[in-house]
Design an enzyme around this catalytic site. Structure first.
Site, short mmCIF file in Angstrom:
data_model
loop_
_atom_site.label_atom_id
_atom_site.label_comp_id
_atom_site.label_asym_id
_atom_site.label_seq_id
_atom_site.Cartn_x
_atom_site.Cartn_y
_atom_site.Cartn_z
N SER A 39 0.80 -1.23 0.00
CA SER A 39 0.00 0.00 0.00
C SER A 39 0.83 1.27 0.00
O SER A 39 0.37 2.32 -0.46
CB SER A 39 -0.95 0.01 1.21
OG SER A 39 -0.23 -0.19 2.42
N ASP A 316 -2.15 7.97 8.42
CA ASP A 316 -3.05 7.04 9.09
C ASP A 316 -2.20 6.09 9.94
O ASP A 316 -1.03 6.39 10.21
CB ASP A 316 -3.94 6.28 8.08
CG ASP A 316 -3.16 5.40 7.12
OD1 ASP A 316 -1.96 5.13 7.39
OD2 ASP A 316 -3.73 4.97 6.11
N HIS A 319 0.72 4.63 7.33
CA HIS A 319 1.23 5.29 6.12
C HIS A 319 1.65 6.72 6.42
O HIS A 319 1.06 7.40 7.26
CB HIS A 319 0.16 5.27 5.02
CG HIS A 319 -0.30 3.90 4.65
ND1 HIS A 319 -1.48 3.37 5.11
CD2 HIS A 319 0.28 2.94 3.89
CE1 HIS A 319 -1.63 2.14 4.64
NE2 HIS A 319 -0.57 1.85 3.90
#
Length: 361
Positions: A39, A316, A319
């Site tokens: 991600s 978050d 990340h």
């Protein structure tokens, strides 16, 4: 009239840093860029792969660029900035977008991707499947284009986070064995990328201190401490991965690589936040919970959003903010040997390689 020697010195220094910010291009055109990973490098593949809700396509992701783009950030991520630095005007597209223009490269990275495991057990393309997808498409680009392209990789985080969650009492031998399994598979896939895909220039990002992520601190209630088991495996992984990359250059003499110390840069920011312009390096900008680390992007979660993203290291629970990723990209591109070795991406672009035709599978 004699020139001031101090003026000449500062003029030379200014010239050096100005030239350092420009891409070094071998062929007259910016090199292609291909990215693989999870991600942290995903530019939107997840939303094309699965019909399940993708939080990264919802506000407040993309808040700093006024549009959620499928990136797990408030804005752009490391490959976007690196692409700009090597001379590309627009970010490379997700390879799974049916309308994507792949003439400048593509991103194969996807949220949740692992090194070990199969697609049947996940809702993502694992690392091996990303490499296979590239090899499947490799004839879209010439041998020369693929040889001069930059291949950015950031993979393995979920392998260690999942292992720690599933085996909280794993002993040292079991932890090291897991690291060895992960690295063995990475090595195998990199050889495939070189031999069957025609890759010659790898830009590999080390894993960050995963045990210090806000989501880990929150879920495991570590307080001000990090989860040492995860950080030990990550440290071992990074040290051995560096040796794996060096060892690959012996049989594959056309291979060149950059290895970036992402782990060290994140730890420096966590330990000295004010030095890097942060007010918070242990809590997320977006989310809920003791570390504000869960639920960002979900409509059924009453997430909080910080008022100024640039003061946070993490956007978050796992990340980075755009500010952090921009700094990382700049160091990856032109940092010295203390943070990226044996060469940085700028020098990697300028390195000559042999572009032998890729072997057929």
């Amino acid at each position: 009239m004699a020139k001031n020697p101090y003026s000449l010195f500062f003029l030379g220094l200014l010239t050096y840093f100005t030239l350092a910010s420009f891409p070094v291009i071998v062929s007259g055109q910016p090199p292609l860029l291909f990215t693989f990973g999870d991600s942290s490098y995903d530019v939107g593949n997840t939303k094309f792969f699965s019909s399940e809700f993708d939080p990264a396509t919802a506000w407040p992701y993309g808040d700093s660029v006024d549009d959620p783009t499928g990136r797990w950030s408030d804005g752009h991520i490391v490959p976007d900035f690196v692409g700009r630095l090597i001379g590309q005007g627009e970010p490379i597209p997700p390879v799974l977008d049916p309308k994507a223009d792949l003439s400048r490269g593509a991103s194969f990275a996807m949220a949740g991707a692992v090194v070990l495991g199969s697609q049947s057990k996940t809702v993502t393309m694992n690392f091996g499947e990303q490499i296979s997808k590239f090899v499947e498409l490799h004839k879209k680009w010439t041998d020369k284009e693929r040889a001069e392209a930059i291949y950015m990789l950031n993979i393995g985080a979920d392998d260690y986070l999942n292992f720690a969650k599933d085996h909280p009492n794993a002993n040292l031998v079991e932890q090291i064995a897991h690291v060895a399994n992960v690295l063995s598979r990475i090595s195998r896939e990199l050889m495939k990328l070189y031999k069957s895909g025609g890759a010659r220039k790898l830009a590999v990002q080390s894993l960050g201190p995963l045990g210090c992520l806000p989501i880990v601190r929150q879920e495991l209630k570590t307080g001000e401490s990090c989860m040492e088991m995860v950080n030990f495996m990550v440290k071992t992984h990074n040290e051995r991965l560096s040796r794996v990359l060096h060892a690959m250059t012996v049989p594959y003499r056309g291979l060149r690589y950059s290895f970036f110390d992402f782990n060290g840069e994140i730890l420096r920011r966590i330990n000295e936040p004010s030095l890097h312009g942060y007010t918070d390096t242990t809590t997320s900008c977006c989310g809920t919970g003791s570390r504000n680390a869960f639920g960002c992007g979900y409509s059924n979660v009453h997430s909080k959003l910080c008022s100024y993203q640039k003061s946070f290291l993490f956007f978050d629970g796992r990340h980075n903010t755009e500010k952090t990723d921009k700094e990382i990209a700049n160091l990856f591109y032109s940092g010295d040997k203390h943070v990226v070795s044996p060469v940085n991406i700028r020098d990697l672009v300028g390195k000559s390689v042999s572009y032998l035709p890729a072997q057929e599978i």
